[in-house]
Design an enzyme around this catalytic site. Structure first.
Site, short mmCIF file in Angstrom:
data_model
loop_
_atom_site.label_atom_id
_atom_site.label_comp_id
_atom_site.label_asym_id
_atom_site.label_seq_id
_atom_site.Cartn_x
_atom_site.Cartn_y
_atom_site.Cartn_z
N HIS A 39 0.80 -1.22 0.00
CA HIS A 39 0.00 0.00 0.00
C HIS A 39 0.84 1.29 0.00
CE1 HIS A 39 -3.39 -2.63 1.09
NE2 HIS A 39 -2.68 -3.08 2.11
O1 RIB Z 1 -5.28 -0.31 4.80
C1 RIB Z 1 -3.89 -0.27 4.58
C2 RIB Z 1 -3.24 0.79 5.41
O2 RIB Z 1 -3.44 0.52 6.79
C3 RIB Z 1 -1.71 0.85 5.23
O3 RIB Z 1 -1.27 2.17 5.42
C4 RIB Z 1 -1.21 -0.02 6.34
O4 RIB Z 1 0.12 0.32 6.75
C5 RIB Z 1 -2.19 0.31 7.43
O5 RIB Z 1 -1.75 1.54 8.05
#
Ligand code: RIB
Ligand code: CA
Length: 314
Positions: free
Chosen positions: A244
């Site tokens: 992500h």
């Molecule tokens: O949903 C994914 C996000 O939530 C990413 O930033 C992961 O690190 C968590 O913080």
């Protein structure tokens, strides 16, 4: 040529957050990390702060300023994600007590003072976790809103729907009131949602390329990714898990890797059923004001080429 882009990374490491930090620190000609501010999210803020410092040690950048931030959401109790990130929040590599120091100032004070001291419109905020620090800074110092160049954040979902509830993505779900403040602030926002990050999978060949760099940062990162992906591989049955947060930094470095459209985005803060949902008017069926560039498309191979090359520079 303009100098490197000045950013503050606001983060809850988190293995994918660590990848984002490494990508930024591996790109000093294009990105100047003014500071890393940590927030409670994946794990409590004491651990996200420790993990940010460990990541700077792994990156051979013990000079980076790390500031601890808010330990809980604006209104709600903290929800964490040890089930994804492990008890330390950075499970995978062998961890250690970091040498990168923790700065004495609170993260929110650092954000406010930096925005007031730097020239208006020259600092980009890069939130990778709950938006608690950002919203608290905006509430405490409304004058900074007009001084922020852009907010480029990982968070939200629309067609991909939620990952922590059926409706909500984790970063928004942890602090929906903070997200509402940010999305209603009028500050230029680029939103990188699950709809995009679920196309950026840590395929074995991609991770093997990073591991083959055979440097301490690269081995640490691949140990993190090996641990981080296991939850999503089981959940989604995919080859590799979605990576992500480093998409936020990759967007700053190579925006042509990404595509999307200006939309209206509103945050659900009332319904317990859909709390934290990002309601994205992707098909423009309302006349609500466009408040975010919502990204959906990504050149995933181009992303991993960039990540691999820049981690190799650390
Ligand atoms: O949903 C994914 C996000 O939530 C990413 O930033 C992961 O690190 C968590 O913080
Ligand atoms: Ca994160």
């Amino acid at each position: 040529m303009a100098g490197p882009r000045k950013i503050i990374i606001d983060t809850d490491p988190g293995q994918d957050d660590a990848a984002a930090i490494m990508l930024a620190l591996g790109s000093p000609d294009e990105i100047d990390v003014l500071g890393i501010t940590t927030v409670a999210g994946n794990v409590p803020v004491a651990l996200t702060s420790r993990n940010a410092r460990i990541t700077c040690d792994f990156s051979n950048r013990k000079d980076v300023k790390v500031f601890a931030g808010c330990e809980k959401p604006i209104r709600r109790d903290l929800v964490t994600a040890e089930h994804v990130h492990g008890a330390t929040g950075l499970d995978g590599p062998e961890l250690f007590d970091p040498e990168t120091p923790l700065q004495p100032a609170h993260a929110v004070d650092f954000i406010i003072e930096t925005l007031r001291n730097e020239a208006p419109g020259t600092v980009t905020l890069c939130p990778l976790g709950a938006l608690t620090n950002i919203a608290t800074a905006l509430t405490r110092a409304p004058d900074i809103a007009g001084r922020i160049q852009e907010i480029v954040l990982m968070g939200g979902a629309y067609f991909e729907v939620g990952n922590i509830t059926p409706a909500a993505e984790f970063n928004i779900y942890v602090d929906p009131e903070a997200a509402e403040i940010v999305f209603k602030s009028g500050i230029p926002i680029v939103m990188i949602p699950l709809d995009l990050t679920h196309k950026v999978l840590t395929l074995k060949a991609r991770v093997d390329r990073i591991r083959a760099l055979a440097t301490r940062p690269a081995v640490a990162l691949t140990d993190m990714l090996d641990f981080f992906e296991r939850f999503d591989v089981v959940k989604y049955g995919s080859d590799g898990g979605p990576l992500h947060d480093p998409n936020v930094i990759a967007y700053l470095l190579k925006p042509d890797l990404y595509g999307g459209r200006m939309c209206n985005v509103e945050i659900e803060t009332g319904s317990e059923l859909t709390l934290g949902m990002t309601v994205v008017d992707w098909w423009q069926v309302t006349d609500r004001k466009h408040n975010a560039l919502v990204l959906k498309d990504v050149d995933a191979d181009g992303f991993f080429d960039l990540l691999t090359e820049r981690v190799g520079r650390l």
